[in-house]
Design an enzyme around this catalytic site. Structure first.
Site, PDB file in Angstrom:
ATOM      1  N   ARG A   1       0.825  -1.235   0.000  1.00 21.35           N
ATOM      2  CA  ARG A   1       0.000   0.000   0.000  1.00 21.35           C
ATOM      3  C   ARG A   1       0.845   1.264   0.000  1.00 21.35           C
ATOM      4  NH1 ARG A   1      -2.927  -3.137   3.608  1.00 21.35           N
ATOM      5  NH2 ARG A   1      -4.727  -4.083   2.588  1.00 21.35           N
TER       6      ARG A   1
ATOM      7  N   LYS B   1       1.890  11.786 -11.001  1.00 20.91           N
ATOM      8  CA  LYS B   1       1.053  10.899 -11.817  1.00 20.91           C
ATOM      9  C   LYS B   1       1.872   9.664 -12.152  1.00 20.91           C
ATOM     10  CE  LYS B   1      -2.165  13.962 -14.192  1.00 20.91           C
ATOM     11  NZ  LYS B   1      -2.577  14.509 -15.491  1.00 20.91           N
TER      12      LYS B   1
ATOM     13  N   GLU C   1       8.023  19.997 -24.565  1.00 20.79           N
ATOM     14  CA  GLU C   1       7.325  20.281 -23.297  1.00 20.79           C
ATOM     15  C   GLU C   1       7.782  21.629 -22.725  1.00 20.79           C
ATOM     16  OE1 GLU C   1       4.786  18.656 -22.067  1.00 20.79           O
ATOM     17  OE2 GLU C   1       4.892  16.705 -23.060  1.00 20.79           O
TER      18      GLU C   1
ATOM     19  N   LYS D   1       5.518  23.704 -13.083  1.00 25.58           N
ATOM     20  CA  LYS D   1       4.721  22.496 -12.813  1.00 25.58           C
ATOM     21  C   LYS D   1       4.440  22.360 -11.318  1.00 25.58           C
ATOM     22  CE  LYS D   1       3.734  17.760 -13.832  1.00 25.58           C
ATOM     23  NZ  LYS D   1       3.900  16.571 -14.627  1.00 25.58           N
TER      24      LYS D   1
ATOM     25  N   GLU E   1      -5.938  16.927  -9.911  1.00 22.63           N
ATOM     26  CA  GLU E   1      -6.682  17.359 -11.090  1.00 22.63           C
ATOM     27  C   GLU E   1      -8.173  17.494 -10.777  1.00 22.63           C
ATOM     28  OE1 GLU E   1      -4.889  16.650 -15.440  1.00 22.63           O
ATOM     29  OE2 GLU E   1      -5.691  14.876 -14.509  1.00 22.63           O
TER      30      GLU E   1
ATOM     31  N   ARG F   1      -4.894  22.004 -13.192  1.00 24.48           N
ATOM     32  CA  ARG F   1      -3.824  21.130 -13.702  1.00 24.48           C
ATOM     33  C   ARG F   1      -3.986  20.847 -15.195  1.00 24.48           C
ATOM     34  NH1 ARG F   1      -0.685  16.252 -10.510  1.00 24.48           N
ATOM     35  NH2 ARG F   1       0.620  15.700 -12.286  1.00 24.48           N
TER      36      ARG F   1
ATOM     37  N   ASN G   1      -2.047  20.189 -20.072  1.00 25.79           N
ATOM     38  CA  ASN G   1      -2.426  19.358 -21.237  1.00 25.79           C
ATOM     39  C   ASN G   1      -2.477  20.159 -22.530  1.00 25.79           C
ATOM     40  OD1 ASN G   1      -2.677  17.191 -19.560  1.00 25.79           O
ATOM     41  ND2 ASN G   1      -4.885  17.434 -19.263  1.00 25.79           N
TER      42      ASN G   1
ATOM     43  N   HIS H   1      -1.882  18.577 -25.903  1.00 28.81           N
ATOM     44  CA  HIS H   1      -1.921  17.122 -25.730  1.00 28.81           C
ATOM     45  C   HIS H   1      -3.189  16.467 -26.295  1.00 28.81           C
ATOM     46  CE1 HIS H   1       1.535  17.928 -23.282  1.00 28.81           C
ATOM     47  NE2 HIS H   1       1.682  16.667 -22.952  1.00 28.81           N
TER      48      HIS H   1
ATOM     49  N   HIS I   1      -2.231  13.832 -28.737  1.00 27.36           N
ATOM     50  CA  HIS I   1      -2.478  12.428 -28.418  1.00 27.36           C
ATOM     51  C   HIS I   1      -3.137  11.719 -29.608  1.00 27.36           C
ATOM     52  CE1 HIS I   1      -4.331   9.278 -25.570  1.00 27.36           C
ATOM     53  NE2 HIS I   1      -3.065   9.008 -25.761  1.00 27.36           N
TER      54      HIS I   1
ATOM     55  N   HIS J   1       6.074  11.035 -28.445  1.00 27.84           N
ATOM     56  CA  HIS J   1       5.183  11.887 -27.657  1.00 27.84           C
ATOM     57  C   HIS J   1       5.492  13.388 -27.867  1.00 27.84           C
ATOM     58  CE1 HIS J   1       2.637  13.022 -24.283  1.00 27.84           C
ATOM     59  NE2 HIS J   1       3.632  13.757 -23.813  1.00 27.84           N
TER      60      HIS J   1
HETATM   61  P1  NAD Z   1      11.769   6.697 -21.912  1.00 26.89           P
HETATM   62  O1  NAD Z   1      11.679   6.518 -20.472  1.00 26.89           O
HETATM   63  O2  NAD Z   1      11.312   5.579 -22.790  1.00 26.89           O
HETATM   64  O3  NAD Z   1      13.252   7.110 -22.322  1.00 26.89           O
HETATM   65  C1  NAD Z   1      13.547   7.369 -23.668  1.00 26.89           C
HETATM   66  C2  NAD Z   1      14.791   6.647 -24.128  1.00 26.89           C
HETATM   67  O4  NAD Z   1      15.940   7.309 -23.621  1.00 26.89           O
HETATM   68  C3  NAD Z   1      14.914   5.197 -23.656  1.00 26.89           C
HETATM   69  O5  NAD Z   1      15.407   4.431 -24.719  1.00 26.89           O
HETATM   70  C4  NAD Z   1      15.946   5.261 -22.530  1.00 26.89           C
HETATM   71  O6  NAD Z   1      16.652   4.070 -22.393  1.00 26.89           O
HETATM   72  C5  NAD Z   1      16.829   6.379 -23.029  1.00 26.89           C
HETATM   73  N1  NAD Z   1      17.548   7.123 -22.009  1.00 26.89           N
HETATM   74  C6  NAD Z   1      17.069   7.631 -20.860  1.00 26.89           C
HETATM   75  N2  NAD Z   1      17.966   8.416 -20.276  1.00 26.89           N
HETATM   76  C7  NAD Z   1      19.068   8.399 -21.047  1.00 26.89           C
HETATM   77  C8  NAD Z   1      20.324   9.061 -20.975  1.00 26.89           C
HETATM   78  N3  NAD Z   1      20.607   9.944 -20.028  1.00 26.89           N
HETATM   79  N4  NAD Z   1      21.232   8.794 -21.944  1.00 26.89           N
HETATM   80  C9  NAD Z   1      20.919   7.942 -22.973  1.00 26.89           C
HETATM   81  N5  NAD Z   1      19.743   7.323 -23.105  1.00 26.89           N
HETATM   82  C10 NAD Z   1      18.815   7.566 -22.151  1.00 26.89           C
HETATM   83  O7  NAD Z   1      10.893   7.963 -22.400  1.00 26.89           O
HETATM   84  P2  NAD Z   1      10.595   9.410 -21.834  1.00 26.89           P
HETATM   85  O8  NAD Z   1      10.408  10.253 -23.028  1.00 26.89           O
HETATM   86  O9  NAD Z   1      11.550   9.858 -20.802  1.00 26.89           O
HETATM   87  O10 NAD Z   1       9.200   9.220 -21.085  1.00 26.89           O
HETATM   88  C11 NAD Z   1       8.053   8.872 -21.784  1.00 26.89           C
HETATM   89  C12 NAD Z   1       7.033   8.373 -20.809  1.00 26.89           C
HETATM   90  O11 NAD Z   1       6.747   9.381 -19.847  1.00 26.89           O
HETATM   91  C13 NAD Z   1       5.707   8.016 -21.463  1.00 26.89           C
HETATM   92  O12 NAD Z   1       5.281   6.760 -20.991  1.00 26.89           O
HETATM   93  C14 NAD Z   1       4.754   9.112 -20.972  1.00 26.89           C
HETATM   94  O13 NAD Z   1       3.431   8.653 -20.865  1.00 26.89           O
HETATM   95  C15 NAD Z   1       5.351   9.431 -19.632  1.00 26.89           C
HETATM   96  N6  NAD Z   1       5.025  10.774 -19.131  1.00 26.89           N
HETATM   97  C16 NAD Z   1       4.510  10.868 -17.872  1.00 26.89           C
HETATM   98  C17 NAD Z   1       4.198  12.085 -17.344  1.00 26.89           C
HETATM   99  C18 NAD Z   1       3.682  12.181 -15.936  1.00 26.89           C
HETATM  100  O14 NAD Z   1       3.286  13.265 -15.511  1.00 26.89           O
HETATM  101  N7  NAD Z   1       3.706  11.108 -15.194  1.00 26.89           N
HETATM  102  C19 NAD Z   1       4.394  13.254 -18.097  1.00 26.89           C
HETATM  103  C20 NAD Z   1       4.926  13.136 -19.384  1.00 26.89           C
HETATM  104  C21 NAD Z   1       5.244  11.888 -19.896  1.00 26.89           C
HETATM  105  N1  GLY Z   2       1.799  15.719 -17.624  1.00 23.33           N
HETATM  106  C1  GLY Z   2       0.544  16.284 -17.194  1.00 23.33           C
HETATM  107  C2  GLY Z   2       0.382  16.296 -15.721  1.00 23.33           C
HETATM  108  O1  GLY Z   2       1.287  15.938 -14.994  1.00 23.33           O
HETATM  109  O2  GLY Z   2      -0.664  16.649 -15.239  1.00 23.33           O
END
Ligand code: NAD
Ligand code: GLY
Length: 361
Positions: free
Chosen positions: A120, A142, A184, A223, A233, A238, A242, A245, A249, A261
């Site tokens: 939990r 999130k 972003e 943020k 949200e 918040r 978006n 997005h 999306h 993305h």
């Molecule tokens: P990712 O985590 O897939 O990383 C992208 C690539 O970069 C991967 O191949 C990874 O191995 C590589 N990598 C990471 N750090 C590195 C470094 N320093 N040097 C070399 N390679 C490196 O992708 P991302 O773009 O970081 O994240 C995308 C995800 O984030 C999606 O699933 C999206 O939905 C999520 N997201 C979440 C939120 C949130 O608020 N929670 C907001 C935006 C995006």
């Molecule tokens: N990435 C959108 C949020 O965190 O609300």
């Protein structure tokens, strides 16, 4: 170096921005983080930064074990979350121990989700190494996984115990990944900061890297203020995060896997600012200014070839849509947006088609 405190009713935390990985132990000072750390990372990131993190944690006297993901979005699923909680159990992690993620948004979304459900909720610490994760994914609580029906359909709001950002990790990040974060950052400029927008407008892409620390800090500050006011949200505030997005999306899934993305959000910002102009919410200059900045940073900005009819289906069935009506974030001016603008999916797509016709010389 900056310590940014995210003040929440429960679980306030610090974002350490601009520290070196080798000093990570400092963030773990005190008893709060237990005796064991499970480091969740991927097989690209571990060889680059895993050892430095393991050494820093071990120096605090804690035991650290790591679990490796395959790089990429496909790992962000329920099955993997299940495996992670089983790893926690196998390693006899207790409620006061810590799951630490090292990597991009995939590691922090998935790891944060697993940390939120194991016993939990155990401590979750995020060490983001992509620009996207440093400015967005690791901040704000999130967490979640994808289902075959759509992205992020299962998840929780679960704040990290701390976020630790080492800007130097961006040095190994491939250019296309840097650009995802740039999209972003442009978004933060449009929704809240003329300063960021002007910096993106006036700095050639080849010189942006040296400004990244300042841009990351300002983006994170924006943020954090939004999250402090509307953590779950509920008030609508918040939603400003978006911007770009909703259209983005739909582009991302209609064209999967052509645009990542960040590229989809870049197109989304162009599309949504066109809608804002056409619906009388902003001047044409605002739309053309956003399009120019997106293009300047070599992100996609033209809708030529975009499958708008296919997008319509995805927009209608988006989790934010009600009876084909979608809530959009519209831009009024650079730095000011309006949330909750309801537009029928058909009307939005009609306007996007008009934009494609306008684009033709
Ligand atoms: P990712 O985590 O897939 O990383 C992208 C690539 O970069 C991967 O191949 C990874 O191995 C590589 N990598 C990471 N750090 C590195 C470094 N320093 N040097 C070399 N390679 C490196 O992708 P991302 O773009 O970081 O994240 C995308 C995800 O984030 C999606 O699933 C999206 O939905 C999520 N997201 C979440 C939120 C949130 O608020 N929670 C907001 C935006 C995006
Ligand atoms: N990435 C959108 C949020 O965190 O609300």
């Amino acid at each position: 170096m900056k310590n940014i405190r995210v003040r929440l009713e429960e679980n306030s935390y610090i974002i350490y921005a601009g520290y070196l990985l080798k000093k990570l132990g400092g963030a773990l000072e005190g008893k709060r983080y237990g005796k064991k750390v499970l480091l969740l990372t991927d097989s690209n990131v571990f060889p680059l930064y895993g050892r430095a993190v393991e050494k820093a944690v071990a120096e605090t006297g804690r035991e650290i074990v790591h679990a490796l993901l395959k790089p990429g979005e496909a790992e962000k699923n329920f099955k993997k979350a299940h495996e992670i909680v089983e790893w926690c159990a196998k390693n006899r992690m207790g409620r006061d121990d810590t799951l630490m993620t090292l990597g991009g948004g995939v590691a922090s979304d998935l790891g944060g989700f697993a940390a939120s459900i194991y016993m939990r909720g155990i401590n979750f610490a995020a060490v983001p190494t992509t620009l996207l994760a440093q400015v967005d994914a690791s901040v704000g609580g999130k967490t979640g996984v994808n289902l075959p029906f759509g992205k992020n359909l299962v998840g929780s709001f679960y704040q990290p115990s701390f976020v630790y950002i080492d800007f130097k990790t961006l040095g190994t990040l491939p250019e296309r990944e840097i650009k995802q974060g740039i999209a972003e950052i442009i978004k933060y400029g449009v929704i809240k900061s003329r300063n960021i927008f002007n910096m993106m407008k006036n700095t050639p892409p080849g010189r942006i890297k040296k400004h990244l620390p300042a841009l990351i800090e300002e983006s994170v500050m924006i943020k954090k203020v939004v999250v402090e006011k509307d953590e779950k949200e509920r008030t609508g505030l918040r939603e400003i995060l978006n911007f770009g997005h909703t259209v983005g999306h739909a582009v991302e899934i209609a064209h999967f896997p052509q645009f990542n993305h960040g590229e989809s959000v870049a197109l989304g910002m162009v599309g949504e600012s066109y809608l804002s102009w056409k619906l009388g919410m902003c001047k044409k200059d605002v739309y053309s200014g956003i399009k120019e900045v997106v293009g300047k940073h070599r992100l996609p900005f033209s809708f030529a070839g975009i499958k708008t009819d296919k997008m319509l289906d995805f927009m209608k069935y988006d989790k934010k849509a009600r009876q084909g009506n979608i809530r959009f974030v519209m831009v009024k001016n650079i730095g000011t947006v309006k949330t909750g603008v309801v537009i029928k999916a058909e009307d939005a797509v009609k306007l996007l088609k008009e934009m494609i016709r306008d684009e033709k010389p």
